[in-house]
Design an enzyme around this catalytic site. Structure first.
Site, PDB file in Angstrom:
ATOM      1  N   GLU A 171       0.823  -1.208   0.000  1.00  6.70           N
ATOM      2  CA  GLU A 171       0.000   0.000   0.000  1.00  6.70           C
ATOM      3  C   GLU A 171       0.858   1.260   0.000  1.00  6.70           C
ATOM      4  OE1 GLU A 171      -3.029   0.091  -0.608  1.00  6.70           O
ATOM      5  OE2 GLU A 171      -3.899  -1.826  -0.016  1.00  6.70           O
ATOM      6  N   ARG A 175       0.729   3.806  -3.259  1.00  5.58           N
ATOM      7  CA  ARG A 175       0.111   5.103  -2.965  1.00  5.58           C
ATOM      8  C   ARG A 175       1.164   6.195  -2.773  1.00  5.58           C
ATOM      9  NH1 ARG A 175      -5.540   3.974   0.247  1.00  5.58           N
ATOM     10  NH2 ARG A 175      -5.595   1.713  -0.017  1.00  5.58           N
ATOM     11  N   ASP A 304      -5.276 -10.011  -7.953  1.00  7.74           N
ATOM     12  CA  ASP A 304      -5.672  -9.208  -9.109  1.00  7.74           C
ATOM     13  C   ASP A 304      -4.518  -8.506  -9.820  1.00  7.74           C
ATOM     14  OD1 ASP A 304      -5.337  -7.667  -6.821  1.00  7.74           O
ATOM     15  OD2 ASP A 304      -7.109  -6.436  -7.117  1.00  7.74           O
ATOM     16  N   GLU A 439     -12.233   0.677 -10.109  1.00  8.12           N
ATOM     17  CA  GLU A 439     -11.885  -0.260 -11.180  1.00  8.12           C
ATOM     18  C   GLU A 439     -12.789  -0.156 -12.409  1.00  8.12           C
ATOM     19  OE1 GLU A 439      -9.971  -1.293  -7.566  1.00  8.12           O
ATOM     20  OE2 GLU A 439     -12.150  -1.186  -7.933  1.00  8.12           O
TER      21      GLU A 439
END
Length: 548
Positions: A171, A175, A304, A439
């Protein structure tokens, strides 16, 4: 009998005289006029769900006239006859949404990770100003100069990574590191590169494991790393979706340690046993370096972005690294062979999950990254049937919104393989939340860029309208909601994720913009947090040019 008998009477039972009747009609027409003129109602508040107030529509609705009988809604086939809102209006609507979200963040959460818009306070995850850093390049792309300038000043004077705090490697990479690198490329301001070097070097202890598969957590102040308390596993998506950022950091700093660390992970996973037709399990052990909990395969959470980064690293490196391309192509065929199904009755194509050989017809909203990724591959010369699949899956992701009462998608959808209740999509009570995820609008952006089909813009516009209708908080900000099936009480959850500003609004803006050179997809590749990084200049190998 007079037409007014029994209708226009005063409380005492007497009929209204002509003067009273005229006054009543004038007042009635005046009120109707106000309500039908959006700019006059934009400052009125109307209750929309318990616990908060949502702003009335602000004149950004799609202007249309239904055809046929009075009171009917135009069929989809008639959509070409509707008068669309000009693209410039939609672009400005996204800017307005961003300003409204930023207003709440600035007022109640400045310098903190996340806004809690209903309680008018903040939430902390790492204590690194995640929302602010995630939003830097969005503000630059949207042309919000004043907001960008005040955020830059905070980065310059307040942002420090010298903190005794555990952060998640994945993360904080996508980010913070991704956001700083992207902002450096867009602005040329070395402040952001210097901060990127600082956080990048502090994340490196994560790779000090027996297998070189990184730990999930790093203390950026102490320089130590560890797995979660409950396991020695990392998720496959997390360890394989930090490569774009670390490779770019090596290219910019001419220090190979970052690229070497993440590419060792890539090579390791490439040759690892336990895949199924290119599909990977969800977990990998940091001690043994082997897949764990084998037999479960998904393109949703925990796997994913592994697939996304195979293609995007190949593009980033100038299409030189053939192993990445081979793994990507094999994985897409694995999806077709093992996970692809169609619903009943509408034959919507979806990507299910495999558990010990048995298909579970459920799909995370996260999987809606896939249409855009497939389209991006097809745009770069991959098989045409990838684009055909992208078109089909894009329709399904659209239906995950359109079939819900609020017009917003659930976090997880279950698809019917047999027509028992006439519905293609069911949503379990625990899956009915919407986190303002990006998404679907991400894929709509790619699909519009590559097809120029205006329906993708219209679908994105509907989503923005419904965000405004059901998630917008008057004092500033937007909130995730708990129930997309209940428009009267969608159950606000009092949290605005940083990715709403970093991804969702950015992709909506790019979808509506007529400037295809604004972050050209032939010059940039987006990381999985929507931070654009440059495609490397052509070189003789897959190594970054400065390291070859």
């Amino acid at each position: 009998k007079s037409p007014t008998d029994g209708w226009f009477t005063q409380r005492g039972g007497e009929k209204m005289n002509d003067f009273d009747l005229i006054l009543f009609l004038l007042a009635f027409l005046f009120i109707c006029g106000i309500l039908s003129y959006p700019s006059l109602t934009e400052h009125f508040w109307i209750p929309s769900w318990r616990g908060a107030m949502i702003e009335a529509e602000q004149g950004t609705e799609l202007q249309s006239t239904a055809h046929g009988k009075e009171g009917t809604v135009a069929d989809a086939e008639d959509s070409a006859n509707l008068k669309p809102v000009k693209a410039v209006d939609r672009v400005e609507a996204v800017r307005e949404a961003f300003r409204h979200a930023w207003k709440g963040y600035k007022a109640f959460a400045w310098g903190h990770d996340e806004l809690k818009p209903i309680s008018k306070t903040h939430g902390e995850w790492f204590g690194l100003g995640l929302t602010l850093i995630d939003a830097l390049d969005t503000m630059w792309i949207l042309g919000l100069k004043d907001e960008f300038a005040e955020a830059k000043k905070w980065v310059e004077t307040e942002l420090s990574f010298s903190k005794n705090v555990d952060v998640n490697l994945f993360e904080s990479t996508i980010r913070v590191l991704g956001g700083l690198l992207s902002t450096y490329h867009l602005t040329g301001d070395t402040l952001f590169l210097d901060k990127a070097k600082d956080i990048g070097s502090r994340l490196m202890p994560a790779f000090k494991t027996p297998s070189k598969i990184p730990y999930s957590d790093v203390n950026i102040g102490k320089g130590t790393a560890h797995p979660p308390r409950w396991t020695t596993d990392s998720t496959v998506a997390e360890v394989t979706s930090i490569q774009l950022e670390f490779r770019e950091l090596s290219r910019l700093t001419k220090d190979p340690q970052y690229q070497n660390a993440v590419e060792e992970v890539t090579r390791h996973v490439h040759r690892l046993e336990g895949k199924r037709d290119g599909l990977v399990p969800m977990f990998i052990n940091t001690n043994s370096g082997k897949f764990t909990r084998r037999g479960a395969f998904t393109l949703g959470a925990r796997a994913d972005s592994y697939y996304e980064y195979l293609l995007k690293q190949w593009l980033q490196g100038g299409k030189k690294e053939t192993e990445l391309l081979e793994d990507y192509l094999q994985a897409i065929e694995g999806v077709r062979k093992n996970l692809l199904r169609q619903t009943s009755p509408s034959k919507l194509t979806f990507v299910g999950e495999l558990s010990n050989g048995r298909l579970n017809p459920k799909m995370d909203h996260l999987v809606c990254f896939l249409p855009g990724t497939l389209a991006l591959g097809a745009h770069n010369g991959l098989p045409a049937d990838h684009m055909e699949l992208a078109l089909q899956l894009m329709e399904t992701c659209h239906q995950m919104y359109a079939q819900m009462e609020t017009g917003l998608s659930p976090e997880i959808a279950h698809f019917n393989l047999q027509s028992n209740n006439g519905r293609d999509i069911d949503v379990k009570p625990a899956d009915r939340h919407n986190l303002l995820r990006p998404e679907t609008v991400e894929s709509l952006f790619y699909m519009y860029r590559f097809t120029n089909d205006s329906k993708y813009r219209d679908w994105g516009w509907d989503i923005l309208q419904n965000f405004n209708k059901y998630t917008r908080v008057p004092s500033g900000g937007y909130t995730s909601i708990g129930n997309i099936r209940d428009p009267l009480n969608p159950a606000p959850r009092d949290k605005m994720e940083s990715f709403f500003l970093g991804e969702t609004l950015k992709y909506l803006f790019l979808l509506f913009s007529d400037d295809n050179e604004l972050i050209s997809l032939d010059k940039y590749v987006f990381n999985t947090e929507a931070h654009p990084l440059p495609i490397w200049p052509s070189t003789s190998s897959g190594r970054s040019p400065e390291l070859s």
